[in-house]
Design a protein around this motif. Structure first.
Motif, PDB file in Angstrom:
ATOM      1  N   ASP A   1      55.394   7.067  87.773  1.00  0.00           N
ATOM      2  CA  ASP A   1      55.304   6.876  86.108  1.00  0.00           C
ATOM      3  C   ASP A   1      53.966   7.766  86.068  1.00  0.00           C
ATOM      4  N   ASP A   2      53.007   7.893  86.923  1.00  0.00           N
ATOM      5  CA  ASP A   2      51.853   8.740  86.957  1.00  0.00           C
ATOM      6  C   ASP A   2      52.255  10.161  86.780  1.00  0.00           C
ATOM      7  N   ASP A   3      53.297  10.461  87.769  1.00  0.00           N
ATOM      8  CA  ASP A   3      53.680  12.042  87.764  1.00  0.00           C
ATOM      9  C   ASP A   3      54.275  12.165  86.433  1.00  0.00           C
ATOM     10  N   ALA A   4      54.956  11.310  85.735  1.00  0.00           N
ATOM     11  CA  ALA A   4      55.606  11.731  84.357  1.00  0.00           C
ATOM     12  C   ALA A   4      54.295  12.094  83.381  1.00  0.00           C
ATOM     13  N   LEU A   5      53.197  11.367  83.777  1.00  0.00           N
ATOM     14  CA  LEU A   5      52.198  11.403  82.669  1.00  0.00           C
ATOM     15  C   LEU A   5      51.469  12.948  82.842  1.00  0.00           C
ATOM     16  N   ALA A   6      51.245  13.259  83.947  1.00  0.00           N
ATOM     17  CA  ALA A   6      50.339  14.486  84.375  1.00  0.00           C
ATOM     18  C   ALA A   6      50.907  15.037  85.767  1.00  0.00           C
TER      19      ALA A   6
ATOM     20  N   GLY B   1      45.385  18.324  79.608  1.00  0.00           N
ATOM     21  CA  GLY B   1      46.571  19.044  80.062  1.00  0.00           C
ATOM     22  C   GLY B   1      46.380  19.532  81.483  1.00  0.00           C
ATOM     23  N   GLY B   2      45.163  18.929  82.055  1.00  0.00           N
ATOM     24  CA  GLY B   2      44.941  19.577  83.553  1.00  0.00           C
ATOM     25  C   GLY B   2      45.901  19.330  84.596  1.00  0.00           C
ATOM     26  N   VAL B   3      45.652  19.465  85.748  1.00  0.00           N
ATOM     27  CA  VAL B   3      46.192  19.269  86.955  1.00  0.00           C
ATOM     28  C   VAL B   3      45.640  18.411  87.895  1.00  0.00           C
ATOM     29  N   ILE B   4      46.123  17.335  88.483  1.00  0.00           N
ATOM     30  CA  ILE B   4      45.470  16.440  89.321  1.00  0.00           C
ATOM     31  C   ILE B   4      45.450  16.949  90.741  1.00  0.00           C
ATOM     32  N   VAL B   5      44.691  16.937  91.499  1.00  0.00           N
ATOM     33  CA  VAL B   5      44.576  17.294  92.655  1.00  0.00           C
ATOM     34  C   VAL B   5      44.265  16.506  93.688  1.00  0.00           C
TER      35      VAL B   5
ATOM     36  N   ALA C   1      42.915   6.448  87.956  1.00  0.00           N
ATOM     37  CA  ALA C   1      42.997   5.929  86.524  1.00  0.00           C
ATOM     38  C   ALA C   1      42.248   6.907  85.591  1.00  0.00           C
ATOM     39  N   LEU C   2      40.911   7.290  86.048  1.00  0.00           N
ATOM     40  CA  LEU C   2      39.965   8.048  85.534  1.00  0.00           C
ATOM     41  C   LEU C   2      40.628   9.416  85.411  1.00  0.00           C
ATOM     42  N   ALA C   3      41.108   9.829  86.554  1.00  0.00           N
ATOM     43  CA  ALA C   3      41.854  11.392  86.803  1.00  0.00           C
ATOM     44  C   ALA C   3      43.071  11.617  85.637  1.00  0.00           C
ATOM     45  N   LEU C   4      43.675  10.383  85.550  1.00  0.00           N
ATOM     46  CA  LEU C   4      44.828  10.469  84.583  1.00  0.00           C
ATOM     47  C   LEU C   4      44.585  10.564  83.398  1.00  0.00           C
ATOM     48  N   LYS C   5      43.526   9.758  82.829  1.00  0.00           N
ATOM     49  CA  LYS C   5      43.087  10.044  81.526  1.00  0.00           C
ATOM     50  C   LYS C   5      42.490  11.388  81.066  1.00  0.00           C
ATOM     51  N   ARG C   6      41.914  11.847  81.969  1.00  0.00           N
ATOM     52  CA  ARG C   6      41.260  13.360  81.839  1.00  0.00           C
ATOM     53  C   ARG C   6      42.383  14.322  81.698  1.00  0.00           C
ATOM     54  N   ALA C   7      43.361  14.144  82.604  1.00  0.00           N
ATOM     55  CA  ALA C   7      44.439  15.060  82.664  1.00  0.00           C
ATOM     56  C   ALA C   7      45.307  15.131  81.429  1.00  0.00           C
ATOM     57  N   ARG C   8      45.721  13.800  80.877  1.00  0.00           N
ATOM     58  CA  ARG C   8      46.307  13.584  79.607  1.00  0.00           C
ATOM     59  C   ARG C   8      45.433  14.214  78.479  1.00  0.00           C
ATOM     60  N   ALA C   9      44.190  14.089  78.423  1.00  0.00           N
ATOM     61  CA  ALA C   9      43.617  14.605  77.450  1.00  0.00           C
ATOM     62  C   ALA C   9      43.312  16.086  77.284  1.00  0.00           C
TER      63      ALA C   9
ATOM     64  N   GLU D   1      42.558  23.105  83.415  1.00  0.00           N
ATOM     65  CA  GLU D   1      41.586  22.550  83.989  1.00  0.00           C
ATOM     66  C   GLU D   1      42.278  21.804  85.295  1.00  0.00           C
ATOM     67  N   LEU D   2      41.346  21.919  86.641  1.00  0.00           N
ATOM     68  CA  LEU D   2      41.938  21.222  87.843  1.00  0.00           C
ATOM     69  C   LEU D   2      41.034  20.025  87.932  1.00  0.00           C
TER      70      LEU D   2
END
Length: 296
Positions: A54-59, A29-33, A19-27, A94-95
């Motif tokens: 749903d998560d994939d659609a957001l980041a 524009g980063g890529v979650i690995v 959840a924290l990674a998704l929040k950061r990625a949306r803010a 950002e990664l």
């Protein structure tokens, strides 16, 4: 082009890392690995709490569900895959590495010795050979087969002795020689923001219990059915994912639904405890945050 940026989010299972990674990625524009050893496998999205559509659609997400359940995926393979992601990503983005596998984070920051995979049957053979030995005898055996690694070990821990002997027998090289060839961390020279999520134990316990209640209702049973249909080797990593055995035993009538959830909850809590210990011992200088990144 400025210095490349990475965020490393570690923590025990169910602590709110995704959840924290998704929040950061949306803010940003980063890529979650993915940096979790179980979430690399396909088939078990729900059981391993992998991000969904749903998560994939957001980041943008990478290294999730990319490895067939029938395979073994080593830390060295993950390092190579992560390196490919790094190389293919726009340097301005950002990664965000997120997960609970401490060795992956060590490979990112401190480097990793790429030791070849040892056949499971050889490891088992060595385990059986040393389990009857006292510490002094274990060290003597290791010294005979790999004197340099024996010299470096202060205590003849059974797990470390097993690994060292198995590596030497499988490759003909001392484990210490692989360790001496350790490559620099993948993120050397990057601007890195580090954090370990460390929520209250009781809060974590409650979240773990609720997670399994939800899993039963949202596809975990069907995933285990699909996994069983593959008739895989029980020693494969995916077969050891928490929830697989408990749900499988429930399907076979060995437990009630409530017992399966309770057993899976206990196993997950024990795993989270081991993760906490690892992070405390190996990542003690990383900033600590609470649930989903809240300040402690």
């Amino acid at each position: 082009m400025g210095q490349r940026r990475a965020v490393l989010i570690a923590g025990p299972t169910a602590s709110g890392k995704s959840a924290l990674a998704l929040k950061r990625a949306r803010a940003s524009g980063g890529v979650i690995v993915n940096a979790d050893a179980m979430q690399v496998y396909d088939t078990l999205r729900v059981v391993t709490a992998r991000p969904d559509g749903d998560d994939d659609a957001l980041a943008e997400h990478r290294l999730y569900g990319t490895v067939p359940a029938s395979e073994r995926f080593s830390t060295g393979q993950w390092v190579r895959a992560a390196g490919q992601v790094i190389g293919a990503t726009d340097p301005e983005r950002e990664l965000i590495f997120v997960g609970g596998t401490g060795l992956y984070f060590e490979a990112l920051t401190n480097g990793f010795a790429d030791v070849p995979e040892v056949p499971p049957e050889l490891t088992l053979q060595v385990q059986q050979e040393i389990q009857v030995l006292e510490e002094r005898a274990r060290m003597a055996l290791l010294a005979a087969e790999d004197p340099e690694t024996a010299r470096r070990l202060k205590v003849a821990d059974p797990q470390r002795v097993t690994r060292a002997i198995a590596v030497k027998r499988a490759t003909g090289r001392a484990l210490s020689s692989f360790q001496d060839d350790q490559q620099p961390g993948l993120l050397e020279g990057w601007a890195i923001e580090r954090m370990v999520l460390s929520p209250d134990r009781e809060v974590l316990r409650e979240r773990i219990a609720r997670r399994f209640e939800t899993m039963f209702a949202s596809g975990a049973v069907e995933e285990v059915e699909a996994l069983r249909a593959l008739d895989l080797d029980p020693s494969l990593p995916v077969m050891k994912a928490i929830g697989v055995r408990e749900i499988s035993d429930w399907m076979d009538g060995m437990h009630s639904r409530e017992e399966a959830i309770a057993l899976a909850t206990i196993a997950t809590h024990q795993y989270a405890k081991r993760q906490r210990t690892w992070f405390r011992n190996r990542m003690g200088d990383w900033p600590r945050l609470g649930l989903e990144g809240q300040s402690l």
